[in-house]
Design an enzyme around this catalytic site. Structure first.
Site: not given
Ligand code: NAP
Length: 292
Positions: A237, A79, A141-144, A258, A100, A30
């Site tokens: 990404y 966040k 189904a996490g934060g993103a 991404g 964010n 950023s």
């Molecule tokens: P998070 O809240 O930790 O959520 C992670 C998600 O991944 C949950 O749904 C989790 O499932 C699943 N997961 C993790 N390990 C797994 C596995 N071994 N098998 C199956 N599912 C698994 O993370 P987040 O903040 O949402 O971020 C997720 C991704 O989005 C990251 O890679 C981040 O870099 C990316 N992101 C990209 C941008 C961008 O600008 N391109 C912006 C934001 C985020 P459970 O619910 O079962 O734990």
């Protein structure tokens, strides 16, 4: 790097300061992206990174207020935990349960979430996909995912299917979205139970999990079952194709990672702080140049 150095040499006593707080922060793209946009727009702003540990978050926010920063980005791990320190949440942040971007208006801190809307921008720019009646499958189904699903609902998505390893997390998002966005039909499946027929009906597959960050595949999703018009978006990404993007391209589906979302969330944050749109394409070109 030149962008940052050139821009910073013009910092003056009246320059506006914006920053990013997170832990770790060294990897963040950023600062270089935002400083390039400030320089291109001839705006007297400077963007700096600060590593802030969770125990120092409260003090860091008070400090930024005291120092008169005009806003900041918030990244992992703050966040969600930043929310109690803010005075007001925009709808984007309230429904996502995560912030964010923060704008400081006088002494008032307003939290936004530009990730979800940034994703919707990138879907249009990079895949020519607009949410509507075409079914979308969101993996994760996490934060993103929460921010993305809310933005898809606001942008007019009518059918969203959430598949996640932990079904309870998907169900919690579905319940919250049903209350806020009743015009969107949402259902859920455990990731290991996604079947061929479900895949054959979707127009967009959106990976919001962290799978792929370290080369992992998403098991249980076989892209050969997607219709040939389907598009695949990976929120992970990278400068090169992620494992999911490689798999999608190999079966002839249009697919991107991404990076475009990263750019678009930054463009929206820039506009929140400055009231102006960044020069078109400058953030994207800056990231692309880092990927060479
Ligand atoms: P998070 O809240 O930790 O959520 C992670 C998600 O991944 C949950 O749904 C989790 O499932 C699943 N997961 C993790 N390990 C797994 C596995 N071994 N098998 C199956 N599912 C698994 O993370 P987040 O903040 O949402 O971020 C997720 C991704 O989005 C990251 O890679 C981040 O870099 C990316 N992101 C990209 C941008 C961008 O600008 N391109 C912006 C934001 C985020 P459970 O619910 O079962 O734990």
């Amino acid at each position: 790097m030149l962008w940052g150095v050139d821009h910073m040499s013009g910092v003056q006593g009246k320059s506006n300061v914006v920053c990013i707080i997170g832990d770790p922060i060294q990897h963040s793209l950023s600062p270089i992206m935002q400083n390039a946009a400030f320089a291109a727009g001839h705006l007297d702003y400077i963007y700096v990174p600060f590593a802030v540990s969770p125990e120092n978050l409260n003090q860091a926010v008070s400090g930024l207020k005291a120092l008169g920063a005009c806003g900041f980005n918030v990244t992992i791990p703050h966040k969600t935990t930043i929310i109690p320190f803010l005075d007001h949440l925009d709808e984007s942040a309230e429904i996502a349960g995560a912030v964010n971007t923060v704008k400081l208006c006088g002494n008032i801190l307003i939290g936004y979430n530009t990730d979800g809307d940034g994703l919707v921008d990138s879907l249009l720019t990079d895949l020519n996909f607009s949410p509507g009646t075409e079914p979308v499958m969101v993996v994760g189904a996490g934060g993103a995912a929460r921010g993305a699903i809310a933005a898809l609902c606001r942008a007019g998505a009518k059918n969203i299917h959430i598949s996640n390893r932990t079904i309870e997390n998907a169900s919690a998002i579905m319940r919250d979205m049903n209350i806020r966005y009743p015009g969107t039909h949402i259902d859920v499946t455990a990731l290991n139970l996604v079947n061929e027929e479900q895949l054959s009906l979707i127009s967009l597959l959106l990976n919001t999990t962290s799978l792929g960050m370290h080369g992992e595949r998403i098991e249980h999703i076989n892209l050969v079952h997607l219709p040939e018009h389907a598009k695949v978006y990976d929120m992970v990404y990278s400068c090169s194709a992620t494992p999911l993007v490689k798999e999608a391209l190999a079966v002839g589906l249009q697919s991107v990672n991404g990076l475009g979302m990263l750019v678009a969330q930054g463009e929206r944050a820039f506009e929140i702080w400055t009231g102006e749109k960044p020069s078109e394409g400058v953030m994207r070109r800056t990231l692309n140049s880092l990927c060479l």
